[in-house]
Design a protein around this motif. Sequence first.
Motif, PDB file in Angstrom:
ATOM      1  N   GLN A  39       0.809  -1.222   0.000  1.00  0.00           N
ATOM      2  CA  GLN A  39       0.000   0.000   0.000  1.00  0.00           C
ATOM      3  C   GLN A  39       0.839   1.267   0.000  1.00  0.00           C
ATOM      4  N   ARG A  40       2.162   1.111  -0.093  1.00  0.00           N
ATOM      5  CA  ARG A  40       3.061   2.274  -0.018  1.00  0.00           C
ATOM      6  C   ARG A  40       2.680   3.126   1.202  1.00  0.00           C
ATOM      7  N   ARG A  65      -3.800   9.500   0.142  1.00  0.00           N
ATOM      8  CA  ARG A  65      -4.785   9.347  -0.925  1.00  0.00           C
ATOM      9  C   ARG A  65      -5.426  10.713  -1.161  1.00  0.00           C
ATOM     10  N   PHE A  66      -5.621  11.070  -2.420  1.00  0.00           N
ATOM     11  CA  PHE A  66      -6.217  12.372  -2.765  1.00  0.00           C
ATOM     12  C   PHE A  66      -5.436  13.526  -2.121  1.00  0.00           C
ATOM     13  N   GLY A  67      -4.130  13.342  -1.926  1.00  0.00           N
ATOM     14  CA  GLY A  67      -3.318  14.387  -1.331  1.00  0.00           C
ATOM     15  C   GLY A  67      -3.489  14.527   0.168  1.00  0.00           C
ATOM     16  N   ALA A 108      -1.068  12.197  14.708  1.00  0.00           N
ATOM     17  CA  ALA A 108      -0.858  11.455  13.462  1.00  0.00           C
ATOM     18  C   ALA A 108      -1.151  12.312  12.231  1.00  0.00           C
ATOM     19  N   GLY A 109      -1.890  13.385  12.390  1.00  0.00           N
ATOM     20  CA  GLY A 109      -2.163  14.292  11.282  1.00  0.00           C
ATOM     21  C   GLY A 109      -3.032  13.711  10.196  1.00  0.00           C
ATOM     22  N   ALA A 110      -3.912  12.775  10.549  1.00  0.00           N
ATOM     23  CA  ALA A 110      -4.757  12.128   9.550  1.00  0.00           C
ATOM     24  C   ALA A 110      -5.992  12.967   9.241  1.00  0.00           C
ATOM     25  N   ALA A 111      -6.430  12.884   7.983  1.00  0.00           N
ATOM     26  CA  ALA A 111      -7.692  13.514   7.584  1.00  0.00           C
ATOM     27  C   ALA A 111      -8.828  12.512   7.620  1.00  0.00           C
ATOM     28  N   HIS A 112      -8.475  11.229   7.674  1.00  0.00           N
ATOM     29  CA  HIS A 112      -9.495  10.172   7.662  1.00  0.00           C
ATOM     30  C   HIS A 112      -8.963   8.982   8.445  1.00  0.00           C
ATOM     31  N   LEU A 309     -16.323  16.584   3.352  1.00  0.00           N
ATOM     32  CA  LEU A 309     -15.734  16.442   2.021  1.00  0.00           C
ATOM     33  C   LEU A 309     -14.847  15.213   1.949  1.00  0.00           C
ATOM     34  N   VAL A 310     -14.046  14.990   2.993  1.00  0.00           N
ATOM     35  CA  VAL A 310     -13.170  13.819   3.016  1.00  0.00           C
ATOM     36  C   VAL A 310     -14.004  12.546   3.017  1.00  0.00           C
ATOM     37  N   ALA A 311     -15.073  12.522   3.791  1.00  0.00           N
ATOM     38  CA  ALA A 311     -15.956  11.354   3.829  1.00  0.00           C
ATOM     39  C   ALA A 311     -16.555  11.094   2.455  1.00  0.00           C
ATOM     40  N   HIS A 312     -16.947  12.165   1.754  1.00  0.00           N
ATOM     41  CA  HIS A 312     -17.520  12.012   0.411  1.00  0.00           C
ATOM     42  C   HIS A 312     -16.485  11.451  -0.556  1.00  0.00           C
ATOM     43  N   LEU A 313     -15.252  11.938  -0.480  1.00  0.00           N
ATOM     44  CA  LEU A 313     -14.192  11.434  -1.359  1.00  0.00           C
ATOM     45  C   LEU A 313     -13.937   9.953  -1.114  1.00  0.00           C
ATOM     46  N   ARG A 314     -13.972   9.556   0.140  1.00  0.00           N
ATOM     47  CA  ARG A 314     -13.752   8.141   0.473  1.00  0.00           C
ATOM     48  C   ARG A 314     -14.833   7.283  -0.152  1.00  0.00           C
ATOM     49  N   ASP A 315     -16.095   7.674  -0.007  1.00  0.00           N
ATOM     50  CA  ASP A 315     -17.202   6.887  -0.550  1.00  0.00           C
ATOM     51  C   ASP A 315     -17.166   6.879  -2.075  1.00  0.00           C
TER      52      ASP A 315
END
Length: 340
Positions: A39-40, A65-67, A108-112, A309-315
Motif C-alpha cells: 500500500q506504499r 490518498r487524494f493528497g 498522526a495528522g490524519a484527515a481520515h 468532504l473527506v468522507a464524500h471522497l472516500r465513498d
Amino acid sequence: MLKLHRVEPSADLWADRATYEDRLIFHTREWIRFVAECQRAEPLLAVVTDRGRPVGHFTGLLARRFGMRILGSPMAGWTTSYVGFNLRPDVSRRAALEALMPFAFGEAGAAHLEIRDRGLAEKDLGGLGLRWDAAPTAVIDLNPTEDQLFGAMASACRRNIRKAAKSGVVIEDAGDDPAFADEFYDQLRDVFAKQNLVPTYSVDRVRSLIRHLAPAGNLLLLRARDADGRSIATAVLPWYHRTMYFWGGASYRPFQHLRPNEALIWHALRWAKERGVTEFDFVGGNAYKAKYGTTEVPVPWARRSRSPLVAHLRDAAKQGFALKQRTVARLTRQSVAIPG
C-alpha cells in the motif's frame, strides 16, 4: 484516562506485543511490512497508557490518498481483516477508541481514520462521531474433535469432501514452491471471471505476502491436484497464535465438480487443529461459508473523517473502484474475443 503515544519499532516493543492474549497475525511485524509494501504506507505504532502506565498497543498505517493522510487500521482493500488494539483484559476498548480520536487527527495528522478491531462491538461506537458498517465474519471453533467438526458441516458439504477423495483429489503443502503465487493468481482470475469481474489486487500482492510471512512459519499454502496430477485449486492460509485465516482460495471452473475447495478447507481445519490452533476464521461472512458449520461473529468497520468532504471522497473512491473493476473485466473479455 487513556492516551496514545507514537513509538518506533524495536525488539522490545515486538516482544511486549507478543504477550497480549488478543494478538492477531495482523499485529505482527511481518504482516505490517507486507501491508506497508503493497500500500506504499508508513507503519504507525502507538502505546496505550493509563495515567502513564502502558496497558496496550495500537497498530495502523499511514497512507496518502487524494493528497491527504489517511490512517488505516486497516483500510478497505488492504486484504487485512482486523487490526486496531492489543489491550490488557481490564482495559476498556471503548475508552481506547475514544483516546484514538485526538491521536489520529492530532499527532498522526490524519484527515481520515478507519478501524476494524476484533474486540469492538457496535455498542462501543456511539457518540464518537463514527460511521460504521456491519462486517461480520464466519469462524469455526476447532476445539471439538475431528468427528464433531465434520458432523457439524452441512450434509452436502460432507458429501463433497468424500467425493473429492473418491475422485482422486489429493491435497499437498506447496511449501516454498516459487511458482505457487502465479498458480494461485491464475486460478483466482478464473474465479472472478465467473462473476464478470477481475481480481481486486495483482499477483505482486500474493508474492509479497509469501515473501514476508513464509520465513516466519506463519503461512500454509495448499494445492489440490486431480487424479492426473493437475493443480486444480489452491488456498492461502496465514496462521498465528490461536487462529488460522482464510486469506484466499481459488480453483479452475472446469474442475470444480471434483469439489477441491471443500477438500482444501477440510485439510486446513485438521492441519490447524493438530498444531493447537483453536479457531478458523473465514475472514468474511459470505453465505456459502455456513455449510462448514460456522458461527457468525460481528466485527463492525468504523470510520471518521475530519470533514464531510473527506468522507464524500472516500465513498466516491470506493464506488469508483467497483466501477473500474467491472469495466476492466468487460474490456478484458472483449480483447480476448477479438480474433488475432
